[in-house]
Scaffold this motif. Structure first.
Motif, PDB file in Angstrom:
ATOM      1  N   THR A 191      -1.306  -1.830  44.511  1.00 35.17           N
ATOM      2  CA  THR A 191      -2.367  -2.721  44.978  1.00 35.17           C
ATOM      3  C   THR A 191      -1.891  -4.156  44.866  1.00 35.17           C
ATOM      4  O   THR A 191      -1.201  -4.518  43.904  1.00 35.17           O
ATOM      5  N   SER A 218      -5.144   0.682  52.901  1.00 31.01           N
ATOM      6  CA  SER A 218      -6.587   0.540  52.734  1.00 31.01           C
ATOM      7  C   SER A 218      -6.877  -0.745  51.975  1.00 31.01           C
ATOM      8  O   SER A 218      -6.003  -1.300  51.299  1.00 31.01           O
ATOM      9  N   VAL A 220      -9.695  -4.432  51.814  1.00 27.71           N
ATOM     10  CA  VAL A 220     -10.774  -5.227  52.386  1.00 27.71           C
ATOM     11  C   VAL A 220     -10.300  -6.670  52.535  1.00 27.71           C
ATOM     12  O   VAL A 220      -9.466  -7.152  51.754  1.00 27.71           O
ATOM     13  N   VAL A 297      -9.078   2.767  45.864  1.00 26.89           N
ATOM     14  CA  VAL A 297     -10.517   2.527  45.768  1.00 26.89           C
ATOM     15  C   VAL A 297     -11.165   2.547  47.143  1.00 26.89           C
ATOM     16  O   VAL A 297     -12.278   3.065  47.315  1.00 26.89           O
ATOM     17  N   PHE A 298     -10.481   2.011  48.140  1.00 25.03           N
ATOM     18  CA  PHE A 298     -11.031   1.911  49.490  1.00 25.03           C
ATOM     19  C   PHE A 298     -10.483   3.050  50.359  1.00 25.03           C
ATOM     20  O   PHE A 298      -9.339   3.486  50.190  1.00 25.03           O
ATOM     21  N   LYS A 299     -11.302   3.494  51.289  1.00 26.73           N
ATOM     22  CA  LYS A 299     -10.896   4.567  52.190  1.00 26.73           C
ATOM     23  C   LYS A 299     -10.045   4.042  53.332  1.00 26.73           C
ATOM     24  O   LYS A 299      -9.097   4.691  53.764  1.00 26.73           O
ATOM     25  N   LEU A 316     -17.480  -6.229  45.769  1.00 28.09           N
ATOM     26  CA  LEU A 316     -16.383  -5.615  45.026  1.00 28.09           C
ATOM     27  C   LEU A 316     -16.875  -4.889  43.785  1.00 28.09           C
ATOM     28  O   LEU A 316     -16.266  -3.905  43.345  1.00 28.09           O
ATOM     29  N   GLU A 317     -17.956  -5.357  43.218  1.00 31.44           N
ATOM     30  CA  GLU A 317     -18.503  -4.699  42.034  1.00 31.44           C
ATOM     31  C   GLU A 317     -19.000  -3.299  42.356  1.00 31.44           C
ATOM     32  O   GLU A 317     -18.922  -2.394  41.513  1.00 31.44           O
ATOM     33  N   ASP A 318     -19.501  -3.095  43.570  1.00 30.57           N
ATOM     34  CA  ASP A 318     -19.941  -1.759  43.970  1.00 30.57           C
ATOM     35  C   ASP A 318     -18.772  -0.773  44.013  1.00 30.57           C
ATOM     36  O   ASP A 318     -18.969   0.433  43.838  1.00 30.57           O
ATOM     37  N   LYS A 319     -17.569  -1.296  44.223  1.00 24.05           N
ATOM     38  CA  LYS A 319     -16.365  -0.459  44.241  1.00 24.05           C
ATOM     39  C   LYS A 319     -15.713  -0.371  42.860  1.00 24.05           C
ATOM     40  O   LYS A 319     -14.743   0.373  42.687  1.00 24.05           O
ATOM     41  N   GLY A 320     -16.235  -1.118  41.896  1.00 19.64           N
ATOM     42  CA  GLY A 320     -15.653  -1.092  40.558  1.00 19.64           C
ATOM     43  C   GLY A 320     -14.451  -1.992  40.378  1.00 19.64           C
ATOM     44  O   GLY A 320     -13.686  -1.818  39.413  1.00 19.64           O
TER      45      GLY A 320
END
Length: 342
Positions: A191, A218, A220, A297-299, A316-320
């Protein structure tokens, strides 16, 4: 009395034992004493005085040894990995193996176990190989030589055709070279987090988006006009290496977008906006963090426009991974480390 495996009878305690003791006191023989079968024997278990009847015919001199089982424990350590050889060393090993095969073949031919190969006669060495035979009937010899040359060329083409990869195998080989899809290569997910001061340029957004999708990554791209832009990408090491070059070398972040066709250029609002852009800090891109993660984390790669830093952090918090935004917000661009690409 139930007959157990091995010919052993077990008698119950309690009333039956009391009855046997009374009969013994009265002088009456016990039931097992009345039986005169020499194949049976009487034994008493220590501790509880349980009477057992054994069948001697079932007893042998062999002892059963159970199969030894491995204790439940961790597996053996992995074998040592082979040394990574250089191209020169690999070429030397191939040459040595080829020489060993040829030497073994010559030894079999010398022992008469293998038929020697026919001489490779060509038009250029016709007279040197055949000698006097070439002068007897040159036309027939030339036709035979050309036929042998055609057979050798056909066999060569057939071998190449057999080794040729199918379209599906070619596609898999290309993907394996580009994206580490081989065994063990696809297990590593790396990452990278980039901070871009301004993502208002459409050309920059297009390059960031398209290259991430082409490299099968993947992540954002967060566009926040009030603060800064954030780009998070996840992928294999080879893809990330190419994306590093794009973000830190190839894209000129200080370039401005070209005016659309048909614009005259004398618009006062446009001039004021251009002057405002000149007063801003020069646009730049910095690598905030790079590392290996357990799982992606992301698809897929998406583009999100947010109105405030709080909304970007909430996304980003929703994805941890809210710490990505915190690290980029606390990043000091003036004291940023100059990253050197391999």
């Amino acid at each position: 009395k139930p007959l157990l495996e091995g010919g052993v009878y077990f008698s119950t305690t309690g009333q039956q034992q009391q009855q046997q003791q009374q009969e013994q006191q009265q002088g009456q023989p016990l039931p097992h004493q009345q039986q005169a079968n020499s194949d049976n024997a009487i034994a008493t278990a220590p501790g509880n005085n349980t009477v057992m009847r054994l069948r001697l015919g079932k007893l042998t001199r062999y002892v059963e040894h159970p199969v030894l089982l491995e204790p439940p424990a961790a597996g053996p350590p992995p074998p040592p990995q082979p040394l990574k050889l250089t191209k020169r060393e690999l070429k030397k090993l191939r040459t040595q193996r080829r020489q060993a095969r040829e030497k073994e073949k010559q030894e079999l031919i010398r022992q008469g176990l293998l038929e020697p190969p026919k001489p490779k006669v060509k038009i250029s060495n016709l007279m040197r190989v055949l000698g006097e035979q070439a002068t007897l009937d040159p036309t027939a010899i030339e036709q035979e030589v050309r036929r042998q040359m055609g057979e050798r060329q056909a066999a060569h083409d057939d071998r190449n055709l057999a080794r040729m990869l199918t379209p599906a195998e070619k596609r898999d080989k290309k993907l394996r070279k580009l994206f580490d899809t081989g065994p063990g290569g696809g297990l590593t997910t790396q990452t990278a987090v980039y901070r871009v001061e301004d993502l208002s340029n459409g050309q920059h957004r297009f390059k960031v988006d398209v290259n991430a999708k082409e490299n099968q990554m993947s992540g954002v791209m967060l566009i926040c006009p009030s603060t800064f832009g954030l780009v998070v990408v996840e992928g294999c090491p080879k893809s990330l290496k190419r994306y590093h070059r794009l973000m830190l070398r190839r894209i000129d972040w200080t370039a401005t977008s070209l005016p659309a066709l048909g614009d005259e250029g004398d618009d006062p609002d446009a001039d004021e906006a251009a002057q405002g852009n000149e007063e801003k800090t020069p646009n730049s891109c910095h690598l905030v963090w790079q590392g290996v993660v357990k799982a992606a984390v992301f698809k897929d790669f998406t583009k999100e426009e947010v109105a405030s830093p709080e909304a970007a952090r909430k996304l980003l918090e929703d994805k941890g991974v809210a710490h990505y935004w915190d690290a980029a917000a606390n990043f000091d661009t003036d004291a940023a480390h100059l990253w050197e690409l391999p």
